[in-house]
Design an enzyme around this catalytic site. Sequence first.
Site, PDB file in Angstrom:
ATOM      1  N   CYS A  75      46.518  30.174  31.015  1.00  0.00           N
ATOM      2  CA  CYS A  75      45.423  30.426  29.914  1.00  0.00           C
ATOM      3  C   CYS A  75      45.120  31.600  29.230  1.00  0.00           C
ATOM      4  CB  CYS A  75      44.224  29.662  30.754  1.00  0.00           C
ATOM      5  SG  CYS A  75      43.685  30.753  31.958  1.00  0.00           S
ATOM      6  N   HIS A 123      54.010  46.657  33.843  1.00  0.00           N
ATOM      7  CA  HIS A 123      53.343  45.471  33.244  1.00  0.00           C
ATOM      8  C   HIS A 123      53.515  44.373  34.415  1.00  0.00           C
ATOM      9  CE1 HIS A 123      51.440  42.946  30.517  1.00  0.00           C
ATOM     10  NE2 HIS A 123      52.196  42.019  30.623  1.00  0.00           N
ATOM     11  N   THR A 139      42.782  36.793  42.002  1.00  0.00           N
ATOM     12  CA  THR A 139      44.316  36.340  42.823  1.00  0.00           C
ATOM     13  C   THR A 139      44.994  35.368  42.311  1.00  0.00           C
ATOM     14  OG1 THR A 139      42.915  34.989  44.433  1.00  0.00           O
ATOM     15  CG2 THR A 139      43.136  37.411  44.828  1.00  0.00           C
ATOM     16  N   ALA A 214      42.561  17.674  37.966  1.00  0.00           N
ATOM     17  CA  ALA A 214      42.487  18.030  39.596  1.00  0.00           C
ATOM     18  C   ALA A 214      43.444  19.019  39.895  1.00  0.00           C
ATOM     19  CB  ALA A 214      43.094  16.620  40.168  1.00  0.00           C
ATOM     20  N   GLU A 216      44.715  23.286  40.144  1.00  0.00           N
ATOM     21  CA  GLU A 216      44.204  24.332  40.896  1.00  0.00           C
ATOM     22  C   GLU A 216      42.661  24.895  40.387  1.00  0.00           C
ATOM     23  OE1 GLU A 216      45.555  28.874  42.405  1.00  0.00           O
ATOM     24  OE2 GLU A 216      46.895  27.498  41.330  1.00  0.00           O
ATOM     25  N   MET A 217      42.437  25.180  39.085  1.00  0.00           N
ATOM     26  CA  MET A 217      41.557  25.795  38.428  1.00  0.00           C
ATOM     27  C   MET A 217      40.235  24.859  38.678  1.00  0.00           C
ATOM     28  SD  MET A 217      39.896  28.052  37.096  1.00  0.00           S
ATOM     29  CE  MET A 217      41.194  29.097  36.095  1.00  0.00           C
TER      30      MET A 217
END
Length: 450
Positions: A75, A123, A139, A214, A216-217
């Site tokens: 995102c 980076h 994380t 549904a 991970e976020m």
Amino acid sequence: MQLLAIGINHHTAPLALRERVAFPLDRIKPALQMLRTAWYPHAADASRDEPRGETLATLPALDGQTAEAAILSTCNRTELYCATDDHAAREHAIGWLSQFHNVPVDELAPHVYALPQSEAVRHAFRVASGLDSMVLGETQILGQLKEAVRTASDAGALGTYLNQLFQRTFAVAKEVRGQTEIGAHSVSMAAAAVRLAQRIFDNVSKQKVLFIGAGEMIELCATHFAAQNPRELVVANRTAERGSKLAERFNGRSMPLADLPSRLHEFDIVVSCTASTLPIIGLGAVESAVKARRHRPMFMIDLAVPRDIESEVGQLEDVFLYTVDDLGSIVREGNAMRQAAVAQAEAIIETRVANFMQWLDARSIVPVIRQLHGHADAMRIAELDRAQKMLARGEDPSAVLEALSVALTNKFMHGPTHALNRAAGDRRDQLVELLPDMFRPTEGRYGGHR
């Protein structure tokens, strides 16, 4: 081989642009294949004869080289990590990204960063360690990077250089988190969402919360909101089974995503994060919900990229709509508590960047070493063949060994001796200084001490 990290992120581009160049997971593998031909345009003709489904690893190599690539799309960022001999890789990659997502180059290019060699390594290390995230020290990005590497590996897009880069990247991230407090007092996007909800509603425990998706976020957000004991927790997802399992974890309920328009008004808090390429909540649906709620406030968080909720919804009265970028100011409040660890983390990263660049520099002489070994082996085989013929004629083995050793010594010494005889001035002085080191016996070999 040159390393390059190229992309846009929350520092360089607004959400409206980031969502236009985001990669759905199922398009990353074919995208990697297309990117390779962007570096080597003339590979396209050769690859047309290949069966469908061929990966980068099976496409024809050009001039003995095969480009390596990985795509990280979240995102907050879309990044390409590359290892290629194409000196115009930056221009080819930007052009390809523009064409792939149908975004004009002149609109995309001002927001793109292109980091070569050590800058690309630094980076990658900073991204994996959470130093380049909107939430300092978070994380989740490490897991997303690992998934990107797995996808690239499955596509056959990784080789020696990127494999080594990413393995060291994961090791650095582990070292930073283990030796610093960069993750202490961390504020995740999910925690920030709860904090923002608490500013709008005095008591989240009195509110009904709907999670759309549904992944991970959503799972992280559900964990944080469930800790506030909301009045009701509901999960809506395209896959009913997955939505039900997530809801059960938090003693909530699930509902079909198709029921969303008719039931949206029931919820005070709506958190959405799906992989849909188009908005799933339109202005009309929210207008109807607000009317049915008799203008009681509705708090909506859209964590998806591309967005799940039409941006016009944010203009409605009694609706508080926040996107990923809007949460930035919230999460920054917790950053001050972690700044003390940043300097220590950066020092670790700089040391590891130097180590990796030493490895990369050593890789550059591998072809020369291989050539030397090949030349030496050719001389060895020729002299061994001559010695075997002498033995076959019945000549004395001691004399044969002596002749073999003398011949090998003369051949090995011919090149350096010839170079010294032809050199003059500073060039000869350099050779005089270097040659003793090149021919000094290694300890434990050639009669040296054991």
